[in-house]
Design an enzyme around this catalytic site. Structure first.
Site, mmCIF file in Angstrom:
data_model
loop_
_atom_site.group_PDB
_atom_site.id
_atom_site.type_symbol
_atom_site.label_atom_id
_atom_site.label_comp_id
_atom_site.label_asym_id
_atom_site.label_seq_id
_atom_site.Cartn_x
_atom_site.Cartn_y
_atom_site.Cartn_z
ATOM 1 N N GLY A 10 0.815 -1.213 0.000
ATOM 2 C CA GLY A 10 0.000 0.000 0.000
ATOM 3 C C GLY A 10 0.845 1.258 0.000
ATOM 4 O O GLY A 10 0.490 2.280 0.588
ATOM 5 N N GLY A 13 -0.633 4.913 -1.161
ATOM 6 C CA GLY A 13 -1.732 5.563 -0.474
ATOM 7 C C GLY A 13 -1.265 6.795 0.286
ATOM 8 O O GLY A 13 -0.102 7.205 0.195
ATOM 9 N N GLN A 14 -2.171 7.388 1.063
ATOM 10 C CA GLN A 14 -1.846 8.616 1.782
ATOM 11 C C GLN A 14 -0.689 8.407 2.763
ATOM 12 O O GLN A 14 0.311 9.123 2.727
ATOM 13 C CB GLN A 14 -3.067 9.140 2.537
ATOM 14 C CG GLN A 14 -2.801 10.456 3.262
ATOM 15 C CD GLN A 14 -3.886 10.807 4.264
ATOM 16 O OE1 GLN A 14 -4.678 9.953 4.660
ATOM 17 N NE2 GLN A 14 -3.908 12.058 4.696
ATOM 18 N N LEU A 15 -0.811 7.415 3.635
ATOM 19 C CA LEU A 15 0.260 7.127 4.587
ATOM 20 C C LEU A 15 1.464 6.533 3.875
ATOM 21 O O LEU A 15 2.614 6.901 4.156
ATOM 22 C CB LEU A 15 -0.251 6.167 5.661
ATOM 23 C CG LEU A 15 0.785 5.634 6.657
ATOM 24 C CD1 LEU A 15 1.445 6.775 7.432
ATOM 25 C CD2 LEU A 15 0.133 4.633 7.615
ATOM 26 N N ASP A 36 2.277 -1.984 -4.440
ATOM 27 C CA ASP A 36 0.846 -1.679 -4.393
ATOM 28 C C ASP A 36 0.192 -2.393 -5.568
ATOM 29 O O ASP A 36 0.888 -2.981 -6.419
ATOM 30 C CB ASP A 36 0.606 -0.166 -4.480
ATOM 31 C CG ASP A 36 -0.597 0.276 -3.658
ATOM 32 O OD1 ASP A 36 -1.620 -0.446 -3.692
ATOM 33 O OD2 ASP A 36 -0.520 1.316 -2.986
ATOM 34 N N ASP A 51 -0.190 -7.858 -5.203
ATOM 35 C CA ASP A 51 -1.525 -8.064 -4.645
ATOM 36 C C ASP A 51 -1.361 -8.729 -3.284
ATOM 37 O O ASP A 51 -1.002 -9.905 -3.188
ATOM 38 C CB ASP A 51 -2.344 -8.944 -5.582
ATOM 39 C CG ASP A 51 -3.766 -9.173 -5.089
ATOM 40 O OD1 ASP A 51 -4.093 -8.714 -3.975
ATOM 41 O OD2 ASP A 51 -4.537 -9.814 -5.813
ATOM 42 N N TYR A 141 -14.159 -1.398 9.631
ATOM 43 C CA TYR A 141 -12.745 -0.984 9.646
ATOM 44 C C TYR A 141 -12.180 -1.109 11.052
ATOM 45 O O TYR A 141 -11.102 -1.676 11.267
ATOM 46 C CB TYR A 141 -12.645 0.453 9.137
ATOM 47 C CG TYR A 141 -11.261 1.058 9.206
ATOM 48 C CD1 TYR A 141 -10.247 0.617 8.371
ATOM 49 C CD2 TYR A 141 -10.978 2.102 10.092
ATOM 50 C CE1 TYR A 141 -8.978 1.189 8.417
ATOM 51 C CE2 TYR A 141 -9.726 2.677 10.140
ATOM 52 C CZ TYR A 141 -8.730 2.217 9.314
ATOM 53 O OH TYR A 141 -7.477 2.789 9.373
ATOM 54 N N LYS A 145 -9.302 -3.655 12.651
ATOM 55 C CA LYS A 145 -8.095 -3.179 13.340
ATOM 56 C C LYS A 145 -7.943 -3.830 14.716
ATOM 57 O O LYS A 145 -6.826 -4.149 15.142
ATOM 58 C CB LYS A 145 -8.131 -1.654 13.470
ATOM 59 C CG LYS A 145 -7.963 -0.917 12.139
ATOM 60 C CD LYS A 145 -6.658 -1.279 11.455
ATOM 61 C CE LYS A 145 -6.438 -0.501 10.170
ATOM 62 N NZ LYS A 145 -5.188 -0.885 9.468
#
Length: 320
Positions: A10, A13-15, A36, A51, A141, A145
């Site tokens: 990932g 992404g933003q982070l 990613d 993936d 979500y 977590k």
């Protein structure tokens, strides 16, 4: 030559964008592998289409590059996750299981799993929520977590692994656009301000949530991952930056853009926001590995406006 080999899932992404850049800066381009589902030419390091739902593919990458640490960032976020809850549960958990298994099978030294304030529920809608407060999430979500934290603890105990987790508040960054979280308004509002556009907020004006400027989030992540194993005594550390509401951040933005306009049309994300803490008690992170934020609301706002205006001017200069 670096002895580290860091795999990020990932990474775009933003982070992931901000963390990958920071890891390249700290450990060097040869030490970092950014992966990613789709990749771009954003980073000066190895990039792979990967993936994370495919255990064999992850295992192959870990073996081929002799990966020593995995930063597992691939996930469906809170607001988007509620649109497809079963898919979110399956994707968020299956990818983490695959990372854990690939790490176990190949003796990976450390694994990072980003947890979230979403692990809490409506009973935690208060200030200074304790590290050990009950975890009663109301989003898929958040449920994923909590499960992730439990699986991290399980692998640490059963297999002697070193899996570490941070409970991120809402993350605010200029590097990339947000990806479907309930706290995303706190990024989008800046884009609207510098483009002289009205911002329509999907939360009520006085809805306070804990937030963290990306530089602080990256500092916390690297600081925790570099800490000695004997100092990591908790799975799922609270970290607190600054808590504010849409009306508070709008007032701060208006100090630079006095004509900035904001209106409010609360939607389903309001209910999610009201199930999360107002602020967190992060004393354990401070005591055990020296966590300390650097950005308050004023400094964060000034930095976001400066960075986004700089990016905007650079893009405009291309067409000048």
């Amino acid at each position: 030559m670096s002895t580290h080999k860091l795999l990020i899932t990932g990474a775009f992404g933003q982070l992931g964008t901000a963390l990958t850049e920071a890891l390249i800066y700290k450990y060097g381009s040869d030490a970092v592998i950014a992966s990613d589902l789709k990749v771009r030419d954003d980073f000066d390091c190895e990039t792979l289409e990967l993936d994370a739902t495919n255990l064999e593919a992850i295992d192959e990458v870990v073996r081929k590059y002799r990966v020593t640490q995995i930063y597992h960032l691939a996930a469906v976020l809170s607001a988007k996750g509620e649109q497809q809850p079963l898919r979110t549960w399956d994707l968020n958990n299956s990818t983490f299981f695959n990372v854990l298994e690939a790490a176990r099978l190949n003796d990976v030294q450390k694994v990072f799993f980003p947890s979230s304030i979403a692990v809490f529920g409506p009973d935690a809608r208060q200030e200074n929520v304790a590290q050990d407060f009950a975890l009663n999430p109301t989003t898929v979500y958040g449920i994923s977590k909590v499960a992730g934290e439990h699986w991290a603890r399980y692998y640490n105990t059963k297999y002697g692994m070193d899996v570490r987790c941070l409970r991120y508040p809402g993350l605010i960054s200029y590097q990339s656009l947000p990806g479907g979280g309930t706290t995303d308004y706190a990024v989008d509002i800046f884009h609207k301000a510098i483009n002289n556009e009205e911002f329509v907020c999907y939360l009520k004006p006085d809805t306070q949530l804990p937030m963290l400027y990306m530089d602080d989030a990256i500092d916390a992540t690297i600081r925790m991952m570099e800490a000695s194993k004997r100092d990591i005594k908790t799975v799922g550390y609270n970290i607190q930056g600054v808590s504010f509401s849409p009306e508070l951040i709008a007032a701060e933005i208006k100090k630079t853009f006095p004509d900035f306009e904001i209106s409010y049309q609360p939607d389903s994300r309001q209910q999610i926001a009201e199930s999360w803490p107002i602020s967190l008690d992060d004393a354990r992170a401070r005591d055990e590995w020296g966590w300390e934020p650097s950005f308050d609301l004023k400094r964060m706002t000034e930095e976001m406006i400066y960075r986004l205006e700089l990016k905007k001017n650079r893009n405009l200069s291309v067409f000048a």
